[in-house]
Scaffold this active site. Sequence first.
Site, PDB file in Angstrom:
ATOM      1  N   HIS A   1       0.810  -1.221   0.000  1.00 40.03           N
ATOM      2  CA  HIS A   1       0.000   0.000   0.000  1.00 40.03           C
ATOM      3  C   HIS A   1       0.843   1.271   0.000  1.00 40.03           C
ATOM      4  CE1 HIS A   1      -3.365   2.625   1.721  1.00 40.03           C
ATOM      5  NE2 HIS A   1      -3.915   2.038   0.680  1.00 40.03           N
TER       6      HIS A   1
ATOM      7  N   LYS B   1       3.152   4.407  -1.269  1.00 38.71           N
ATOM      8  CA  LYS B   1       3.289   5.276  -2.443  1.00 38.71           C
ATOM      9  C   LYS B   1       4.614   6.015  -2.290  1.00 38.71           C
ATOM     10  CE  LYS B   1      -1.361   4.771  -1.998  1.00 38.71           C
ATOM     11  NZ  LYS B   1      -2.033   4.230  -0.814  1.00 38.71           N
TER      12      LYS B   1
ATOM     13  N   ASP C   1      17.041   9.985  -8.454  1.00 39.35           N
ATOM     14  CA  ASP C   1      18.471  10.289  -8.251  1.00 39.35           C
ATOM     15  C   ASP C   1      18.896  10.194  -6.786  1.00 39.35           C
ATOM     16  OD1 ASP C   1      18.663  10.709 -10.969  1.00 39.35           O
ATOM     17  OD2 ASP C   1      18.396  12.877 -10.828  1.00 39.35           O
TER      18      ASP C   1
ATOM     19  N   HIS D   1      -9.211  11.480   0.594  1.00 43.78           N
ATOM     20  CA  HIS D   1      -8.339  10.311   0.710  1.00 43.78           C
ATOM     21  C   HIS D   1      -7.049  10.640   1.456  1.00 43.78           C
ATOM     22  CE1 HIS D   1      -5.824   6.952  -1.176  1.00 43.78           C
ATOM     23  NE2 HIS D   1      -6.835   6.327  -0.610  1.00 43.78           N
TER      24      HIS D   1
ATOM     25  N   LYS E   1      -4.323  11.274   4.280  1.00 42.71           N
ATOM     26  CA  LYS E   1      -4.040  10.721   5.605  1.00 42.71           C
ATOM     27  C   LYS E   1      -3.030  11.655   6.273  1.00 42.71           C
ATOM     28  CE  LYS E   1      -4.325   6.974   2.534  1.00 42.71           C
ATOM     29  NZ  LYS E   1      -5.670   6.587   2.582  1.00 42.71           N
TER      30      LYS E   1
ATOM     31  N   ASP F   1      -0.472  20.645  17.341  1.00 46.47           N
ATOM     32  CA  ASP F   1      -0.020  21.935  17.886  1.00 46.47           C
ATOM     33  C   ASP F   1       0.708  22.799  16.853  1.00 46.47           C
ATOM     34  OD1 ASP F   1      -1.092  21.030  20.223  1.00 46.47           O
ATOM     35  OD2 ASP F   1       0.816  20.585  21.199  1.00 46.47           O
TER      36      ASP F   1
END
Length: 486
Positions: A224, A226, A231, A404, A406, A411
């Site tokens: 899952h 991404k 480089d 979508h 997350k 603070d």
Amino acid sequence: MNIFYDSSTCLVVLIYWLLIVNITYRVLIKRRSIPTSMSWLLTIYIIPFIGIAIWFFFGELYLEKKHKKIARKIWSISNQYLKQLKSCKYIFQTKNSEVATSLFQLCKHRQGMFGIKNNKITLLHDNKQAIKILIRDIYLARKNIEMVFYIWKPGGIADDVAMALIHSANRGIHCRLMLDSAGSLEFFRSPWVKKMKNSGIQIVESLKVNLVGVFLRRLDVRQHRKIILIDNYISYSGSMNLVDPNLFKRSSGVGKWIDLMTRIEGPIAITIGMIYSCDWQIETGLKILPKLPNREMLKNKSNHNSSVQVIASGPGFPKNVIHQALLTTIYSAKNELIITTPYLVPSDDLLHAICTAAQRGVKVSIIIPLYHDSILVKWASRAFFSELLEAGVKIYQFKKGLLHSKSILVDHQLSLIGTANLDMRSLWLNFEITLLIDDNKFSQKLYLVQKEYISNSELLDKNIWFERENWKIILEKIFYFLSPLL
């Protein structure tokens, strides 16, 4: 005939009870949380044959023997590499802000490293713009490009990324692409696989879904993450899949998918590269650890007081580290805590931490989608609303698409952005990645994005919620019972 029938019946009953006893033993011996254990036991006893089938496919966290063997070797190699990396003391930030100190100390203990300094961090909150910037970086790449995605869906601007990769591969750039087998099913059935391979791009189908795999490992353990590495200096990570936001799941009726990505220039790419290397080696058996950083990587001095840490989860990685990081983050909040997640099915520990934060005076806001692509998770999420609302948590339901993203902001100083949802699958099953960013300037930018989310959301009214129909309450309780299994 009767003797054969009776013998067959006895054999079936015997096998059935042996399976029940075996599964019961496995549930108890694993020392799962009590709600999870009870959910499994009730499932296999109340709906026995279906429950046994569900356990067989989803009950235990395991990979194929080949993957396990490689995973054990990886950590001995990675530990040696980690020792060499730790000798590059000029990349580490040993001091953190007050709110981030406990979290970064946890990561130091679990992963063996301090946070990394001297990174230039950009927050990308428009999917289309993020992909355009990515395409530019791909065309400018000089040495190597590595990618891993859960979903790559051909079509639209995603095809422009594919063309950019092919162009770079043709001019000699070493390109590697790892995609989850289930999430990127359409990609693996498309002509792009052959086109890319013909240009020299290495493509790996991660956690391959096939008939044999059903008997070798859990089907719902997914890649899952991404991640994009260019480089060994530019890195991307966040919630965005490689899809055209104007085309992806438009028929589902949830609207445009809203994501967050980070683009980072600097030495944090080395630690992200370690994670990518482990994933690549688990799938292929080949080691591709990035080169150790040099002082040239510290040329960016704009964020010398900031610190970035990376945590990764999944089979073979430090156990429960993302769950521990989330708990530490929530308990560190003193003034304000803002959470965005598409899937809100928290563990009891996380639920209590969030409620306790609100009860001790922290201003807690949770932003979730109003429209959802998963009916199961939608109803399971609702089972937690009452307890959150009673504790004083504000729940905002985003109206302009499927949120979508997350993210967690504490603070106005500490930010968490990554791929992990607040559900059991992300916390304990999947290969996930989360960036911990201790940087006031970056956090202010995240705060502005979250404020925009709130302005496009409906605040859930506590009084109206507690007057909802009884059938909804019953449905929520049913899905709450299943929530440890989701």
